[in-house]
Design an enzyme around this catalytic site. Structure first.
Site, mmCIF file in Angstrom:
data_model
loop_
_atom_site.group_PDB
_atom_site.id
_atom_site.type_symbol
_atom_site.label_atom_id
_atom_site.label_comp_id
_atom_site.label_asym_id
_atom_site.label_seq_id
_atom_site.Cartn_x
_atom_site.Cartn_y
_atom_site.Cartn_z
ATOM 1 N N THR A 122 -48.525 30.152 43.507
ATOM 2 C CA THR A 122 -47.470 29.335 44.135
ATOM 3 C C THR A 122 -47.626 29.348 45.658
ATOM 4 O OG1 THR A 122 -46.004 29.841 42.304
ATOM 5 C CG2 THR A 122 -44.952 29.078 44.322
ATOM 6 N N THR A 142 -43.594 38.534 41.575
ATOM 7 C CA THR A 142 -44.544 38.834 40.511
ATOM 8 C C THR A 142 -44.339 40.266 40.033
ATOM 9 O OG1 THR A 142 -46.851 39.248 39.884
ATOM 10 C CG2 THR A 142 -46.406 39.284 42.223
ATOM 11 N N ILE A 143 -44.396 40.440 38.730
ATOM 12 C CA ILE A 143 -44.299 41.806 38.200
ATOM 13 C C ILE A 143 -45.535 42.612 38.591
ATOM 14 C CG2 ILE A 143 -42.832 41.137 36.250
ATOM 15 C CD1 ILE A 143 -45.383 41.572 34.458
ATOM 16 N N ASP A 144 -46.635 41.919 38.959
ATOM 17 C CA ASP A 144 -47.888 42.623 39.245
ATOM 18 C C ASP A 144 -47.855 43.380 40.576
ATOM 19 O OD1 ASP A 144 -48.697 41.311 36.961
ATOM 20 O OD2 ASP A 144 -49.834 39.767 38.026
ATOM 21 N N MET A 186 -49.264 44.853 31.612
ATOM 22 C CA MET A 186 -49.776 43.726 32.411
ATOM 23 C C MET A 186 -50.151 44.180 33.822
ATOM 24 S SD MET A 186 -47.401 40.490 31.391
ATOM 25 C CE MET A 186 -47.795 39.479 29.970
ATOM 26 N N GLY A 187 -50.572 43.235 34.618
ATOM 27 C CA GLY A 187 -50.893 43.558 36.017
ATOM 28 C C GLY A 187 -52.102 42.818 36.564
ATOM 29 N N ARG A 188 -52.785 42.099 35.711
ATOM 30 C CA ARG A 188 -53.974 41.358 36.125
ATOM 31 C C ARG A 188 -55.002 42.272 36.791
ATOM 32 N NH1 ARG A 188 -53.679 35.467 36.151
ATOM 33 N NH2 ARG A 188 -51.453 35.236 35.935
ATOM 34 N N GLU A 231 -51.749 72.203 17.746
ATOM 35 C CA GLU A 231 -50.857 73.340 17.955
ATOM 36 C C GLU A 231 -49.398 72.941 18.138
ATOM 37 O OE1 GLU A 231 -54.141 76.350 19.810
ATOM 38 O OE2 GLU A 231 -52.626 75.512 21.104
ATOM 39 N N GLN A 270 -42.385 42.780 29.220
ATOM 40 C CA GLN A 270 -42.275 43.275 30.603
ATOM 41 C C GLN A 270 -41.656 42.262 31.552
ATOM 42 O OE1 GLN A 270 -46.363 45.477 31.435
ATOM 43 N NE2 GLN A 270 -46.479 44.081 29.719
HETATM 44 O O1 F6P Z 1 -48.939 37.516 36.841
HETATM 45 C C1 F6P Z 1 -47.972 37.928 35.947
HETATM 46 C C2 F6P Z 1 -48.547 38.113 34.570
HETATM 47 O O2 F6P Z 1 -47.520 38.585 33.735
HETATM 48 C C3 F6P Z 1 -49.781 39.012 34.500
HETATM 49 O O3 F6P Z 1 -49.487 40.377 34.591
HETATM 50 C C4 F6P Z 1 -50.369 38.590 33.187
HETATM 51 O O4 F6P Z 1 -51.752 38.868 33.138
HETATM 52 C C5 F6P Z 1 -50.108 37.109 33.177
HETATM 53 O O5 F6P Z 1 -49.000 36.878 34.051
HETATM 54 C C6 F6P Z 1 -49.786 36.538 31.815
HETATM 55 O O6 F6P Z 1 -49.635 35.171 31.947
HETATM 56 P P1 F6P Z 1 -49.062 34.208 30.808
HETATM 57 O O7 F6P Z 1 -47.564 34.306 30.838
HETATM 58 O O8 F6P Z 1 -49.542 32.873 31.184
HETATM 59 O O9 F6P Z 1 -49.594 34.712 29.502
#
Ligand code: F6P
Length: 345
Positions: A122, A142-144, A186-188, A231, A270
């Protein structure tokens, strides 16, 4: 178009959804409507809706009670890059430059400025649209958590909490069955969610894209943990890097160690649901700051958290560098200090 008095403010949410988007929209719309008498124009489904001219005015009713809601009341899309827009042509789908259509809708709706809430993609588009003369203020989502230009994106804290809770829950079922548990988050290209959720959840091994792992080291640690399995109990979680790798790692552990292994792919859980208190507050601060920037004519900028303060950086600066986990940084050293393996020993 700069330095004109702002009366009509556009807003869009772009890219993947993220907890806190509605809190930003509210953080923008409340002061804009109540204190500054602006008209807010919401663009539906990100840049896709902008190209198609799907826009509507946002009222006070639209933003009532949305601070804790997941998703986005505007809708979003990660397929609508106006500069590479899929369009039905003579020979099927063709990729065209639809940026002039965006500009037409921007002018047609009488927008004086636009707030774009999104991640890397974006912000790249926002930068190009700024170059076309649109007055844009960005908000980092972004969650990343992978934008260098801000210490934290909103959404990350929520994803982290969800991933940590998932690891906590996996501990108990792992322990009951004496199983190895692999969790893929996730996290790319950035390992922030894996690293911090793994640390918070007491993972034995954390695999992140920034640190190259070797199988021997991973198996060695799994076998060490196996002794503990016999154990007492087992606590194993492996946040991994790319989609699908969780299954791969899980299979390989079973093949090489004979231990029963299960893999959980956390996926879009997530990104769904209610944002944490931290994300609601950060998102609100970002939203109100974005309005201030727009009113001051500070365009081509993105709001940013630096330390404890919300400030701003140029969008160009924001897109210049990804924020990856520093491999010799304090948080990696902390994880190693408490015995976490990164599969690189
Ligand atoms: O960039 C945010 C994210 O959630 C990444 O962590 C993930 O790889 C990707 O988007 C997943 O994208 P989509 O929603 O298109 O599957």
């Amino acid at each position: 178009m700069a330095n004109k008095k702002i009366r009509r403010l556009g807003i869009l949410t772009g890219g993947g959804d993220c907890p806190g988007l509605n809190a930003v929209i509210r953080g923008v719309a409340k002061p804009a409507l109540n204190d500054h008498g602006l008209t807010i124009v919401g663009i539906e489904d990100g840049f896709e809706g902008f190209v198609e001219g799907r826009m509507r005015e946002i009222s006070r009713d639209d933003i009532a009670g949305i601070i804790g809601e997941g998703g986005t009341i505007l809708g979003t899309s990660n397929k609508g890059d106006p500069f590479h827009y899929p369009s039905e042509g003579l020979h099927g789908i063709e990729i065209v430059d639809a940026s002039q259509r965006v500009l037409k809708h921007y002018k047609g709706w009488g927008l004086d400025a636009l707030i774009t809430i999104g991640g890397d993609g974006t912000m790249h588009i926002s930068n190009k649209l700024s170059d076309l003369g649109m007055n844009i203020v960005g908000v980092p989502k972004t969650i990343d958590n992978d934008l260098e230009a801000t210490d934290q994106t909103f959404g990350f804290d929520t994803a982290l909490s969800i991933a940590t809770e998932a690891i906590d829950r996996l501990h108990t079922t792992a322990s009951a069955h004496h199983r190895v548990m692999v969790i893929e988050v996730m996290g790319r290209y950035a390992g922030w969610i894996a690293l911090e959720a793994g640390l918070a959840g007491g993972a034995d091994i954390i695999l992140i894209p920034e640190i190259a792992f070797n199988w021997e080291s991973v198996m060695r640690r799994v076998i060490e943990r196996r002794i503990v399995v016999r154990e007492s109990d087992v606590k194993r979680t492996d946040p991994i890097r790319f989609g699908g790798i969780g299954e791969h790692v899980g299979r390989r552990i079973t093949e090489e160690t004979g231990l029963e292994t299960r893999t959980t792919i956390l996926g879009h859980l997530q990104r769904g649901g209610s944002p944490t208190a931290y994300d609601r507050v950060l998102a609100t601060r970002y939203g109100t700051k974005a309005v201030d920037l727009a009113l001051n004519g500070e365009f081509g900028r993105m709001v940013s958290l630096r330390g404890l303060n919300v400030t701003s950086v140029t969008i160009k600066e924001a897109i210049s560098k990804q924020r990856l986990v520093p491999i010799n940084g304090e948080i990696i050293n902390t994880s190693r200090a408490v015995g976490t393996s990164f599969g690189d020993e």
